[in-house]
Design an enzyme around this catalytic site. Structure first.
Site, PDB file in Angstrom:
ATOM      1  N   THR A 143       0.850  -1.196   0.000  1.00 57.37           N
ATOM      2  CA  THR A 143       0.000   0.000   0.000  1.00 57.37           C
ATOM      3  C   THR A 143       0.886   1.247   0.000  1.00 57.37           C
ATOM      4  OG1 THR A 143      -1.930   1.034   1.032  1.00 57.37           O
ATOM      5  CG2 THR A 143      -0.338   0.079   2.544  1.00 57.37           C
ATOM      6  N   ASN A 144       0.306   2.403   0.311  1.00 60.05           N
ATOM      7  CA  ASN A 144       1.074   3.657   0.316  1.00 60.05           C
ATOM      8  C   ASN A 144       0.537   4.544   1.435  1.00 60.05           C
ATOM      9  OD1 ASN A 144      -1.171   5.364  -0.792  1.00 60.05           O
ATOM     10  ND2 ASN A 144      -0.963   3.874  -2.446  1.00 60.05           N
ATOM     11  N   HIS A 145       1.033   5.795   1.502  1.00 65.98           N
ATOM     12  CA  HIS A 145       0.742   6.643   2.668  1.00 65.98           C
ATOM     13  C   HIS A 145      -0.572   7.434   2.569  1.00 65.98           C
ATOM     14  CE1 HIS A 145       4.527   5.728   4.464  1.00 65.98           C
ATOM     15  NE2 HIS A 145       5.207   6.168   3.419  1.00 65.98           N
ATOM     16  N   SER A 146      -1.364   7.234   1.533  1.00 60.43           N
ATOM     17  CA  SER A 146      -2.586   8.047   1.403  1.00 60.43           C
ATOM     18  C   SER A 146      -3.554   7.778   2.567  1.00 60.43           C
ATOM     19  CB  SER A 146      -3.283   7.737   0.079  1.00 60.43           C
ATOM     20  OG  SER A 146      -4.525   8.401   0.034  1.00 60.43           O
ATOM     21  N   ALA A 200      -4.578   7.169  -4.425  1.00 58.18           N
ATOM     22  CA  ALA A 200      -3.247   6.715  -4.818  1.00 58.18           C
ATOM     23  C   ALA A 200      -3.392   5.224  -5.136  1.00 58.18           C
ATOM     24  CB  ALA A 200      -2.248   6.958  -3.700  1.00 58.18           C
TER      25      ALA A 200
END
Ligand code: PMT
Length: 399
Positions: free
Chosen positions: A211-214, A278
């Site tokens: 995943t990512n930081h969104s 994102a």
């Protein structure tokens, strides 16, 4: 910058329920948002909270007695009704709902509502059996058929100690409802806007994800801004810590493939798609059925396959497409390339290197690039304000 509450006359009717304490917070938040709040109280409400509490917050007189020569209603009994932009009764007891349904006018709230042309919102708060009683239900139905907007009640712990349907909604939902009612006739009324938010989660096994930081803040803010301009809004989001915005159709997804399939469905007949999510460009080729064990190896590789590019794929007649480009270098060049390759009307080039901008912040720094070659560098704004800047341009294309 549109603030739907700025200088609006909000009439807050407070009736005799323990939920009165929540109305103090509502009056405070409305005032902080620039609204002019006239609080009207029934004799029952005054037993729970002092009028002084409200007048200290709103800096305006509170009306608790229609016949007092000092009260505005004592001089002109329809004055408050005439200047109201919206009336909200929160909390609304079964007794006040019954009086409204039968057109009585024997206290400041019922008198004002009988005389007003403004929209009326009712936030019930009462014991579950009182709410479910046929008399109350018929009164609610009668008022709804006359255009009154009912917000809540929710199920939860009641003053009696029982769990049931009868809790007044919390301030964020009541504020959302007021903004939604005020936005009727806004420049996006009759338009359907689809927004995506959050970072997709691509499963590696039942425990781990890529995943990512969104955090979803940007997409949620765009959705609220669109709601506050009168649009019908669908928000397609991955799991976040944020509350669902009132009046927005929230659809939860996890992976890029799920987001794609929901967006394809939602965008049919929509006027605009705004992709703040994102989306992972890659996903594990195969998610393991069971938790992968650490084993003895010092390195571990995961085979990744490309996710579809959702924005490029979705095309609809007349659909206005807006993207975001989160970049840490060559911001404008990369964003312009995405604008062209994905066939967008607009892209928000998002500098994620500044501490007050990008992932997780309440503010953002973006440059808006359009397909006509214009670049507009916006100052540091709240994400809600960035949403309105984007929607200003979407509204122009739609017009
Ligand atoms: O959620 P917050 O914490 O508030 O953070 C906000 C944000 C930084 C996530 C947001 O403002 C933002 O910049 N979103 C886009 C992030 C991004 O990953 O952009 P991108 O350059 O990878 O993709 C460009 C555009 O194509 C985006 O609109 C993206 O949604 C879309 N895309 C990307 C990949 C893919 N497979 N399909 C897509 O549709």
């Amino acid at each position: 910058m549109p603030n739907p509450l700025e200088k609006k006359h909000i009439v807050l009717g407070v009736t005799g329920s323990i939920a009165c304490y929540k109305s103090v917070d509502l009056a405070s938040k409305l005032t902080q948002n620039g609204a002019l709040v006239d609080v009207l109280m029934t004799p029952g409400a005054v037993k729970f909270v002092s009028p002084l509490t409200f007048s200290s917050i709103t800096h305006r007189p509170v009306i608790a007695d229609i016949f007092s020569p000092e009260s505005e209603l004592g001089i002109n009994h329809v004055a408050v009704a005439e200047r109201a932009s919206v009336v909200i009764v929160a909390p609304a007891t079964a007794n006040t709902i019954a009086k409204l349904a039968h057109g009585l006018a024997d206290d400041p709230i019922t008198t004002t509502i009988l005389a007003t042309q403004a929209p009326v919102i009712v936030a019930p708060a009462m014991d579950a059996h009182m709410y479910e009683n046929a008399a109350t239900q018929e009164n609610v139905a009668a008022l709804q058929s006359r255009g009154y907007v009912f917000v809540g009640p929710a199920t939860g712990r009641l003053a009696s100690g029982l769990i049931g349907l009868g809790r007044m909604l919390e301030t964020p939902d009541l504020l959302g409802c007021i903004k939604m009612v005020l936005s009727r006739g806004g420049d996006l009324s009759g338009r359907k806007i689809v927004v995506s938010a959050g970072g997709t989660q691509e499963p590696i096994d039942p425990v781990r994800v890529l995943t990512n930081h969104s955090t979803g803040k940007m997409g949620y803010a765009v959705a609220e801004a669109a709601r506050d301009r009168g649009a019908e809004v669908s928000l397609v989001t991955t799991p976040t810590a944020l509350e669902d915005p009132f009046g927005v159709n929230v659809i939860n997804v996890r992976t890029a493939l799920e987001m794609r399939s929901v967006l394809l469905h939602q965008c049919s007949g929509a006027d605009a798609l705004i992709m703040a999510a994102a989306v992972a460009d890659w996903r594990p080729a195969k998610a393991a059925d069971h938790k992968l064990k650490k084993g003895e190896a010092e390195t571990w590789s995961i085979e990744l396959v490309k996710n579809p590019d959702i924005l490029s794929e979705i095309v609809g007649e007349g659909l206005v497409k807006v993207g975001f480009a989160a970049e840490s270098e060559d911001l404008l060049a990369n964003a312009r390339a995405k604008l062209l390759s994905k066939g967008l009307h607009l892209i928000a080039a998002n500098d994620i290197t500044a501490p007050d901008s990008g992932f997780g912040t309440d503010t953002n720094r973006v440059t808006l690039l359009d397909r006509e070659g214009r670049a507009t560098e916006l100052p540091l704004l709240t994400k809600y304000e960035v949403g309105h800047e984007i929607l200003d341009r979407v509204a122009k294309v739609l017009a």
